[in-house]
Design a protein around this motif. Structure first.
Motif, PDB file in Angstrom:
ATOM      1  N   ASN A   1       0.829  -1.206   0.000  1.00 32.33           N
ATOM      2  CA  ASN A   1       0.000   0.000   0.000  1.00 32.33           C
ATOM      3  C   ASN A   1       0.863   1.256   0.000  1.00 32.33           C
ATOM      4  O   ASN A   1       0.589   2.219  -0.721  1.00 32.33           O
ATOM      5  CB  ASN A   1      -0.930   0.005   1.213  1.00 32.33           C
ATOM      6  N   LYS A   2       1.914   1.243   0.831  1.00 35.51           N
ATOM      7  CA  LYS A   2       2.818   2.391   0.902  1.00 35.51           C
ATOM      8  C   LYS A   2       3.531   2.601  -0.429  1.00 35.51           C
ATOM      9  O   LYS A   2       3.685   3.729  -0.894  1.00 35.51           O
ATOM     10  CB  LYS A   2       3.840   2.189   2.023  1.00 35.51           C
ATOM     11  N   ILE A   3       3.967   1.490  -1.026  1.00 32.26           N
ATOM     12  CA  ILE A   3       4.640   1.571  -2.326  1.00 32.26           C
ATOM     13  C   ILE A   3       3.688   2.141  -3.375  1.00 32.26           C
ATOM     14  O   ILE A   3       4.047   3.023  -4.158  1.00 32.26           O
ATOM     15  CB  ILE A   3       5.143   0.174  -2.757  1.00 32.26           C
ATOM     16  N   GLY A   4       2.455   1.629  -3.357  1.00 25.79           N
ATOM     17  CA  GLY A   4       1.457   2.103  -4.307  1.00 25.79           C
ATOM     18  C   GLY A   4       1.162   3.583  -4.144  1.00 25.79           C
ATOM     19  O   GLY A   4       1.048   4.313  -5.132  1.00 25.79           O
ATOM     20  N   VAL A   5       1.057   4.026  -2.897  1.00 27.84           N
ATOM     21  CA  VAL A   5       0.787   5.440  -2.622  1.00 27.84           C
ATOM     22  C   VAL A   5       1.927   6.312  -3.137  1.00 27.84           C
ATOM     23  O   VAL A   5       1.700   7.373  -3.734  1.00 27.84           O
ATOM     24  CB  VAL A   5       0.575   5.666  -1.107  1.00 27.84           C
ATOM     25  N   PHE A   6       3.160   5.858  -2.926  1.00 30.27           N
ATOM     26  CA  PHE A   6       4.320   6.632  -3.385  1.00 30.27           C
ATOM     27  C   PHE A   6       4.304   6.802  -4.904  1.00 30.27           C
ATOM     28  O   PHE A   6       4.434   7.923  -5.417  1.00 30.27           O
ATOM     29  CB  PHE A   6       5.619   5.946  -2.960  1.00 30.27           C
ATOM     30  N   PHE A   7       4.136   5.697  -5.619  1.00 37.75           N
ATOM     31  CA  PHE A   7       4.172   5.775  -7.080  1.00 37.75           C
ATOM     32  C   PHE A   7       2.942   6.491  -7.639  1.00 37.75           C
ATOM     33  O   PHE A   7       3.033   7.160  -8.673  1.00 37.75           O
ATOM     34  CB  PHE A   7       4.308   4.377  -7.687  1.00 37.75           C
ATOM     35  N   LEU A   8       1.817   6.367  -6.955  1.00 36.19           N
ATOM     36  CA  LEU A   8       0.628   7.102  -7.382  1.00 36.19           C
ATOM     37  C   LEU A   8       0.849   8.605  -7.212  1.00 36.19           C
ATOM     38  O   LEU A   8       0.459   9.403  -8.078  1.00 36.19           O
ATOM     39  CB  LEU A   8      -0.591   6.654  -6.576  1.00 36.19           C
ATOM     40  N   ALA A   9       1.496   8.979  -6.115  1.00 38.03           N
ATOM     41  CA  ALA A   9       1.787  10.397  -5.872  1.00 38.03           C
ATOM     42  C   ALA A   9       2.709  10.955  -6.955  1.00 38.03           C
ATOM     43  O   ALA A   9       2.495  12.072  -7.450  1.00 38.03           O
ATOM     44  CB  ALA A   9       2.419  10.570  -4.494  1.00 38.03           C
ATOM     45  N   THR A  10       3.721  10.175  -7.335  1.00 40.66           N
ATOM     46  CA  THR A  10       4.636  10.640  -8.392  1.00 40.66           C
ATOM     47  C   THR A  10       3.905  10.759  -9.724  1.00 40.66           C
ATOM     48  O   THR A  10       4.177  11.674 -10.506  1.00 40.66           O
ATOM     49  CB  THR A  10       5.836   9.686  -8.552  1.00 40.66           C
ATOM     50  N   LEU A  11       2.959   9.851  -9.960  1.00 39.41           N
ATOM     51  CA  LEU A  11       2.196   9.902 -11.214  1.00 39.41           C
ATOM     52  C   LEU A  11       1.290  11.132 -11.249  1.00 39.41           C
ATOM     53  O   LEU A  11       1.162  11.793 -12.289  1.00 39.41           O
ATOM     54  CB  LEU A  11       1.367   8.624 -11.366  1.00 39.41           C
ATOM     55  N   ILE A  12       0.680  11.446 -10.122  1.00 37.47           N
ATOM     56  CA  ILE A  12      -0.180  12.634 -10.045  1.00 37.47           C
ATOM     57  C   ILE A  12       0.647  13.901 -10.252  1.00 37.47           C
ATOM     58  O   ILE A  12       0.246  14.809 -10.991  1.00 37.47           O
ATOM     59  CB  ILE A  12      -0.920  12.676  -8.694  1.00 37.47           C
ATOM     60  N   LEU A  13       1.811  13.956  -9.614  1.00 38.35           N
ATOM     61  CA  LEU A  13       2.699  15.115  -9.786  1.00 38.35           C
ATOM     62  C   LEU A  13       3.123  15.261 -11.245  1.00 38.35           C
ATOM     63  O   LEU A  13       3.191  16.375 -11.780  1.00 38.35           O
ATOM     64  CB  LEU A  13       3.929  14.970  -8.889  1.00 38.35           C
ATOM     65  N   TRP A  14       3.415  14.127 -11.869  1.00 39.42           N
ATOM     66  CA  TRP A  14       3.791  14.154 -13.291  1.00 39.42           C
ATOM     67  C   TRP A  14       2.649  14.724 -14.133  1.00 39.42           C
ATOM     68  O   TRP A  14       2.871  15.577 -15.001  1.00 39.42           O
ATOM     69  CB  TRP A  14       4.139  12.737 -13.756  1.00 39.42           C
TER      70      TRP A  14
ATOM     71  N   LEU B   1      -0.888   0.139 -11.022  1.00 37.73           N
ATOM     72  CA  LEU B   1      -1.193   0.568  -9.658  1.00 37.73           C
ATOM     73  C   LEU B   1      -2.650   0.262  -9.310  1.00 37.73           C
ATOM     74  O   LEU B   1      -2.958  -0.201  -8.205  1.00 37.73           O
ATOM     75  CB  LEU B   1      -0.927   2.066  -9.509  1.00 37.73           C
ATOM     76  N   ASN B   2      -3.529   0.491 -10.258  1.00 41.34           N
ATOM     77  CA  ASN B   2      -4.957   0.299 -10.033  1.00 41.34           C
ATOM     78  C   ASN B   2      -5.297  -1.166  -9.757  1.00 41.34           C
ATOM     79  O   ASN B   2      -6.123  -1.473  -8.885  1.00 41.34           O
ATOM     80  CB  ASN B   2      -5.735   0.801 -11.252  1.00 41.34           C
ATOM     81  N   TYR B   3      -4.646  -2.074 -10.495  1.00 44.66           N
ATOM     82  CA  TYR B   3      -4.939  -3.504 -10.345  1.00 44.66           C
ATOM     83  C   TYR B   3      -3.833  -4.269  -9.615  1.00 44.66           C
ATOM     84  O   TYR B   3      -3.852  -5.499  -9.585  1.00 44.66           O
ATOM     85  CB  TYR B   3      -5.193  -4.127 -11.724  1.00 44.66           C
ATOM     86  N   ARG B   4      -2.877  -3.531  -9.077  1.00 41.01           N
ATOM     87  CA  ARG B   4      -1.760  -4.123  -8.319  1.00 41.01           C
ATOM     88  C   ARG B   4      -1.037  -5.201  -9.123  1.00 41.01           C
ATOM     89  O   ARG B   4      -0.805  -6.317  -8.635  1.00 41.01           O
ATOM     90  CB  ARG B   4      -2.256  -4.694  -6.989  1.00 41.01           C
ATOM     91  N   LEU B   5      -0.684  -4.858 -10.332  1.00 39.71           N
ATOM     92  CA  LEU B   5       0.034  -5.787 -11.201  1.00 39.71           C
ATOM     93  C   LEU B   5       1.540  -5.650 -10.991  1.00 39.71           C
ATOM     94  O   LEU B   5       2.313  -5.524 -11.938  1.00 39.71           O
ATOM     95  CB  LEU B   5      -0.334  -5.518 -12.670  1.00 39.71           C
ATOM     96  N   TYR B   6       1.941  -5.657  -9.753  1.00 39.58           N
ATOM     97  CA  TYR B   6       3.351  -5.534  -9.398  1.00 39.58           C
ATOM     98  C   TYR B   6       3.586  -6.277  -8.094  1.00 39.58           C
ATOM     99  O   TYR B   6       2.640  -6.621  -7.377  1.00 39.58           O
ATOM    100  CB  TYR B   6       3.754  -4.060  -9.244  1.00 39.58           C
ATOM    101  N   SER B   7       4.840  -6.540  -7.794  1.00 40.59           N
ATOM    102  CA  SER B   7       5.176  -7.241  -6.561  1.00 40.59           C
ATOM    103  C   SER B   7       6.561  -6.815  -6.098  1.00 40.59           C
ATOM    104  O   SER B   7       7.334  -6.224  -6.860  1.00 40.59           O
ATOM    105  CB  SER B   7       5.140  -8.763  -6.779  1.00 40.59           C
ATOM    106  N   GLY B   8       6.867  -7.128  -4.859  1.00 41.09           N
ATOM    107  CA  GLY B   8       8.185  -6.816  -4.318  1.00 41.09           C
ATOM    108  C   GLY B   8       8.214  -5.503  -3.563  1.00 41.09           C
ATOM    109  O   GLY B   8       7.315  -4.672  -3.676  1.00 41.09           O
TER     110      GLY B   8
END
Length: 278
Positions: free
Chosen positions: A10-23, A132-139
Motif C-alpha cells: 500500500n505504501k509503495i502504491g501510494v508513493f508511485f501514485l503520488a509521483t504519477l499525479i505530480l507528473w 497501480l490500479n490492479y496491483r500488477l506488481y510485486s516486491g
C-alpha cells in the motif's frame, strides 16, 4: 507477515501514485500555462491506451493481466511501426551520415519524432496507472514501476527541453522485440503452449532475432555513440543522465536475455512438451 506485506505494498502504491499525479499536474501546467500545446499528444496517448483497455476488457477478457498485456502489445506495435517509419523517412531524406550526427541526435528533431515520443510517454503513464490500479506488481521495490517512473522522468524532461528527442526515438526501436515478448505472454495466457507448433517456433525465432538486433545490439550501439560523442556535449546533466540510462538499459537487457533463455529452455524441455500433449 501477510498483513505487513500488504501494508508495504500500500505504501509503495501510494508513493508511485503520488509521483504519477505530480507528473500529470506538471504536464497540465506546461500545456495550460506555458502554452505547450504540442504536449497534448501525451494526454492523447494516455486516453488512447486507456480506451483500448476498456474495449479489450469489455469484448475480450476482464482479467487485468491479460488486458494490460494486450494493451502493451498494442503500444509496442504502434511505437515500433512509428519508429521504423521515422527512421526510414529520415534515411531517405538525409542519408545515414548526416542522420546520425551529434547535432541531429542531440538537438534536432526528426519529422514526427516529437509526437511519437509524446504518444509513447502517454502510454507509460497509462500503464503505470493500470498496474497501480490492479496491483500488477510485486516486491518491496517493484522493478516495473521504477522502470516506468524513470522513463517518464527522462521522456518528459526531454520533451520539456526539446533535446535528445532523436536519441530517445532510437532507444524505442527495442519495442520491436517487445511485440514478441507480449505475444508470447498473451498466447500462453490463452492456453497455447505447444512448443512443437510451427507458429510458436516461428515466434521464438522472431523473439530471439529482434532481441539481439533491436534491443541488445541497438542499445549497445547507442551507448557507443554517446561515448564517442562525449566531448561534443555541453556541460550539463544530459550526458551523465544519458550514459546512466543506457547503462541501466544494457544491464536490464542482460537480465532479460537470461530470463528469455530460461523461458526458452523450459518451454522446449521434453517434460513440458509431453505435459501439453497428454
Amino acid at each position: 507477515m501477510g498483513r505487513t506485506t500488504g501494508q508495504n505494498q500500500n505504501k509503495i502504491g501510494v508513493f508511485f501514485l503520488a509521483t504519477l499525479i505530480l507528473w500529470f499536474v506538471s504536464i497540465l501546467f506546461e500545456i495550460l500555462f506555458n502554452k505547450r500545446s504540442e504536449l497534448l499528444c501525451v494526454v492523447g496517448g494516455c486516453f488512447f491506451f486507456q480506451t483500448a483497455n476498456w474495449v479489450i476488457r469489455y469484448f475480450a477478457s476482464r482479467d487485468p493481466l491479460f488486458v494490460n498485456t494486450s494493451v502493451s502489445l498494442l503500444h509496442s506495435t504502434i511505437t515500433s511501426s512509428s519508429v521504423v517509419f521515422i527512421l526510414v523517412n529520415q534515411w531517405l531524406e538525409s542519408g545515414s551520415s548526416r542522420m546520425f550526427e551529434h547535432s541531429q541526435l542531440f538537438g534536432g528533431t526528426w519529422p514526427w519524432a516529437y509526437a511519437a515520443l509524446c504518444f509513447s510517454c502517454g502510454y507509460f503513464a497509462y500503464d503505470q496507472w493500470d498496474m497501480l490500479n490492479y496491483r500488477l506488481y510485486s516486491g518491496w521495490i517493484p522493478a516495473i514501476l521504477v522502470h516506468h517512473l524513470i522513463l517518464l522522468i527522462c521522456f518528459t524532461l526531454a520533451l520539456y527541453r526539446n533535446v535528445t528527442i532523436n536519441y530517445l526515438i532510437l532507444t524505442l526501436i527495442c519495442e520491436l522485440h517487445s511485440i514478441f515478448l507480449h505475444v508470447r505472454k498473451v498466447r500462453r495466457m490463452a492456453g497455447l503452449r505447444d512448443a512443437k507448433s510451427i507458429i510458436i517456433r516461428i515466434e521464438w525465432v522472431l523473439n530471439w532475432v529482434t532481441f539481439i538486433t533491436a534491443r541488445f545490439a541497438a542499445h549497445i550501439l547507442i551507448t557507443a555513440k554517446l561515448i564517442l560523442d562525449a566531448s561534443k556535449f555541453e556541460k550539463g546533466v544530459e550526458l551523465p543522465l544519458a550514459l546512466f540510462g543506457m547503462a541501466g538499459m544494457n544491464l536490464l537487457n542482460v537480465f532479460l536475455g537470461v530470463d528469455l533463455f530460461n523461458a526458452f529452455r523450459k518451454e522446449k524441455s521434453p517434460r513440458n512438451s509431453n505435459h501439453h500433449h497428454e
